[in-house]
Design an enzyme around this catalytic site. Sequence first.
Site, PDB file in Angstrom:
ATOM      1  N   GLU A  34      66.782  20.171  86.292  1.00 37.15           N
ATOM      2  CA  GLU A  34      66.573  21.610  86.276  1.00 37.15           C
ATOM      3  C   GLU A  34      65.062  21.814  86.135  1.00 37.15           C
ATOM      4  O   GLU A  34      64.455  21.225  85.242  1.00 37.15           O
ATOM      5  CB  GLU A  34      67.300  22.246  85.086  1.00 37.15           C
ATOM      6  CG  GLU A  34      67.122  23.744  85.110  1.00 37.15           C
ATOM      7  CD  GLU A  34      67.770  24.483  83.941  1.00 37.15           C
ATOM      8  OE1 GLU A  34      68.458  23.846  83.123  1.00 37.15           O
ATOM      9  OE2 GLU A  34      67.545  25.703  83.872  1.00 37.15           O
ATOM     10  N   ARG A 259      73.062   8.851  77.422  1.00 37.45           N
ATOM     11  CA  ARG A 259      71.668   9.288  77.409  1.00 37.45           C
ATOM     12  C   ARG A 259      70.805   8.210  76.785  1.00 37.45           C
ATOM     13  O   ARG A 259      71.254   7.516  75.880  1.00 37.45           O
ATOM     14  CB  ARG A 259      71.522  10.507  76.496  1.00 37.45           C
ATOM     15  CG  ARG A 259      71.841  11.809  77.099  1.00 37.45           C
ATOM     16  CD  ARG A 259      71.547  12.904  76.079  1.00 37.45           C
ATOM     17  NE  ARG A 259      70.384  13.657  76.479  1.00 37.45           N
ATOM     18  CZ  ARG A 259      70.386  14.569  77.437  1.00 37.45           C
ATOM     19  NH1 ARG A 259      71.485  14.837  78.094  1.00 37.45           N
ATOM     20  NH2 ARG A 259      69.298  15.226  77.756  1.00 37.45           N
ATOM     21  N   LYS A 269      63.562  18.575  76.997  1.00 35.86           N
ATOM     22  CA  LYS A 269      62.549  19.466  77.569  1.00 35.86           C
ATOM     23  C   LYS A 269      62.318  20.676  76.677  1.00 35.86           C
ATOM     24  O   LYS A 269      61.189  21.140  76.539  1.00 35.86           O
ATOM     25  CB  LYS A 269      63.001  19.933  78.952  1.00 35.86           C
ATOM     26  CG  LYS A 269      62.730  18.917  80.034  1.00 35.86           C
ATOM     27  CD  LYS A 269      63.178  19.420  81.382  1.00 35.86           C
ATOM     28  CE  LYS A 269      64.664  19.233  81.547  1.00 35.86           C
ATOM     29  NZ  LYS A 269      65.194  19.664  82.825  1.00 35.86           N
TER      30      LYS A 269
HETATM   31  P1  ATP Z   1      66.808  18.052  78.662  1.00 38.05           P
HETATM   32  O1  ATP Z   1      67.784  18.258  77.557  1.00 38.05           O
HETATM   33  O2  ATP Z   1      65.681  17.186  78.324  1.00 38.05           O
HETATM   34  O3  ATP Z   1      66.396  19.337  79.327  1.00 38.05           O
HETATM   35  P2  ATP Z   1      68.665  17.775  80.728  1.00 38.05           P
HETATM   36  O4  ATP Z   1      69.794  16.836  80.779  1.00 38.05           O
HETATM   37  O5  ATP Z   1      68.958  19.206  80.508  1.00 38.05           O
HETATM   38  O6  ATP Z   1      67.632  17.218  79.709  1.00 38.05           O
HETATM   39  P3  ATP Z   1      68.126  17.849  83.479  1.00 38.05           P
HETATM   40  O7  ATP Z   1      66.936  18.398  84.135  1.00 38.05           O
HETATM   41  O8  ATP Z   1      69.395  18.580  83.624  1.00 38.05           O
HETATM   42  O9  ATP Z   1      67.743  17.655  81.990  1.00 38.05           O
HETATM   43  O10 ATP Z   1      68.314  16.313  83.828  1.00 38.05           O
HETATM   44  C1  ATP Z   1      68.300  15.749  85.101  1.00 38.05           C
HETATM   45  C2  ATP Z   1      69.087  14.480  85.033  1.00 38.05           C
HETATM   46  O11 ATP Z   1      68.524  13.590  84.098  1.00 38.05           O
HETATM   47  C3  ATP Z   1      70.518  14.743  84.592  1.00 38.05           C
HETATM   48  O12 ATP Z   1      71.389  13.974  85.368  1.00 38.05           O
HETATM   49  C4  ATP Z   1      70.506  14.317  83.162  1.00 38.05           C
HETATM   50  O13 ATP Z   1      71.788  13.935  82.757  1.00 38.05           O
HETATM   51  C5  ATP Z   1      69.508  13.172  83.183  1.00 38.05           C
HETATM   52  N1  ATP Z   1      68.921  12.979  81.858  1.00 38.05           N
HETATM   53  C6  ATP Z   1      68.287  13.886  81.103  1.00 38.05           C
HETATM   54  N2  ATP Z   1      67.933  13.370  79.912  1.00 38.05           N
HETATM   55  C7  ATP Z   1      68.347  12.087  79.923  1.00 38.05           C
HETATM   56  C8  ATP Z   1      68.284  11.008  78.985  1.00 38.05           C
HETATM   57  N3  ATP Z   1      67.728  11.163  77.787  1.00 38.05           N
HETATM   58  N4  ATP Z   1      68.815   9.819  79.342  1.00 38.05           N
HETATM   59  C9  ATP Z   1      69.381   9.662  80.544  1.00 38.05           C
HETATM   60  N5  ATP Z   1      69.472  10.619  81.461  1.00 38.05           N
HETATM   61  C10 ATP Z   1      68.969  11.826  81.172  1.00 38.05           C
HETATM   62 MG    MG Z   2      69.201  20.979  80.978  1.00 40.31          MG
END
Ligand code: ATP
Ligand code: MG
Length: 544
Positions: A34, A259, A269
């Site tokens: 995102e 994760r 983020k």
């Molecule tokens: P954040 O909570 O940091 O915003 P998010 O999961 O909301 O993380 P996204 O932009 O939706 O962030 O993530 C893009 C991809 O990266 C998704 O498939 C998500 O599951 C993966 N991802 C994000 N954080 C991690 C992590 N700590 N370990 C493994 N994969 C991750």
């Molecule tokens: Mg997110």
Amino acid sequence: MENVIESKNFIEEIINDELERGVVNGVHTRFPPEPNGYLHIGHAKSLCLNFGTAKKYGGVCNLFFDDTNPSKEKTEYVNAIKEDIKWLGFEWFEIHYASDFFEDIYNLAVKLIKDGKAYVCDLSAEEIKNTRGTLTEPGVESPYRNRSIEENLKLFEEMKNGVYKDGEKVLRAKIDMASPNINMRDPVIYRVLHATHHRTGDKWCIYPMYDFAHPLCDSMQGITHSLCTLEFEDHRPLYNWSVENTGVKHKPRQIEFARLNVTNTVMSKRYLKKLVDDGAVEGWDDPRMPTLTGLRNRGVPAEALKNFCEEIGVAKANSEIEVSYLEHFIRDYLNFNAERAMAVTEPIKVTISNYEGEEDVEFDINPNDENAGKRKVKFTKNLYIDGEDFSLNPPPKYFRLKLGGYVRLKNAYIIKCDDVVLGDDGLVKEVICSYIPESRSGSDTSGIKCKGTIQWVSEPYAKEVEVRKYDYLLKDAEYSGQDFSERMNYDSVHTFKGYIEPYLATANDGASFQLLRKGYYKKSTKNGKIVLGEITSLKDGFKK
Ligand code: ATP
Ligand code: MG
């Protein structure tokens, strides 16, 4: 199938099985950020997994921007994410945005309404939450659940046309308010939101919810395996419901993995944005940040990060990896790839009373790289050594310089400390030494056994430098469980004045060096000043 690839993890086992049974005939993944912030180490894990899996099976991986939440998303983040992915060396096949599919998703929602599988609901967000039930109790059906198809079509169109205010109406999937899975209790699939989208502007004032949009976008891109993190496991039934009930042709499969969490850092983020907004760091690219742009700015090689992600593998249960494990890979990579150089901090002057003139001594540019060759360094009567390499009150087994003691100056001569000059403040200002002419490195016939080797910088050629060392942004594990704001280490940058050899001064910005016994440092120039920023120390703190 004969050519099934040997699997390394449970995801590859699933894929192998599907290939064997003919359920899929190839692999097409996507990395779905995102654009609401910068990528971090956790995303690197997801990138390696998505791109790596596709590559392993001769498939491709898309970059997919999940931009269904206009109030938090920005073009700045889209561009930064692309940069970071390129830095890691991955090449996406196609690039797509959820917003490119808004029209299709809308039409599929209309289809659901026509099939009696979705309805417009007037309950507020609060009321929807309160009637959703609990793990032990079913939810309560909305009084709007049985609106006619005609009425739903009219209201949904009005939602789209801007007749309603934010939150006034939503579109809900008509599934089962008694489902044991709360996500299946008539989840909201569209909401009214009057916000300007960074790509579609004000064209839309309704936006699909992630759980509905994501599976449809996966399907429309032809994704075979939609890899996501564990928190989406309970959403998988809704993922499958959306694919099946909209009647989209291509049916992707969602697979969840754990994760990545790393000690002494925040991996979200939202929190990282708060650090930036609060001014706790210099920006998203601050060298202490676990963002990819921060790591790059720190001097962490992309290869080291990829090796780390590769080695930790994929798991089905969440865990926390020691940050020292990542450092281990950085050190490992730089040990083979970084040039060696000399720099001293909190310098002490050395005068070699029995030496006159100057001469060249030879240095291995990188002893681990046979092709790197040698370079010359000027040795002179007046030098600087590191403040840590001299002691007035040496502890036992102190092998660096002390009054009356011997030490080797790296790649040059053995010197003996004959006298110490103290400043008015009582601190060592200068040490007077004599050198042993027969002890030149490479042709030492002095017979003197000397256990310590220290670095030095010739005074007439020395350039000033600022050395920056970094601590972790978050305090140790004993504080874990506390809110990150309470765990913040506000004293995480330490700067030192020092001197470097001229070779370092002429190096390109961004080059990394191993400074003898100090660690790996990246060179940069800030406001005309030379800065050496710590990438990682030399000590390997990782316990296998
Ligand atoms: P954040 O909570 O940091 O915003 P998010 O999961 O909301 O993380 P996204 O932009 O939706 O962030 O993530 C893009 C991809 O990266 C998704 O498939 C998500 O599951 C993966 N991802 C994000 N954080 C991690 C992590 N700590 N370990 C493994 N994969 C991750
Ligand atoms: Mg997110």
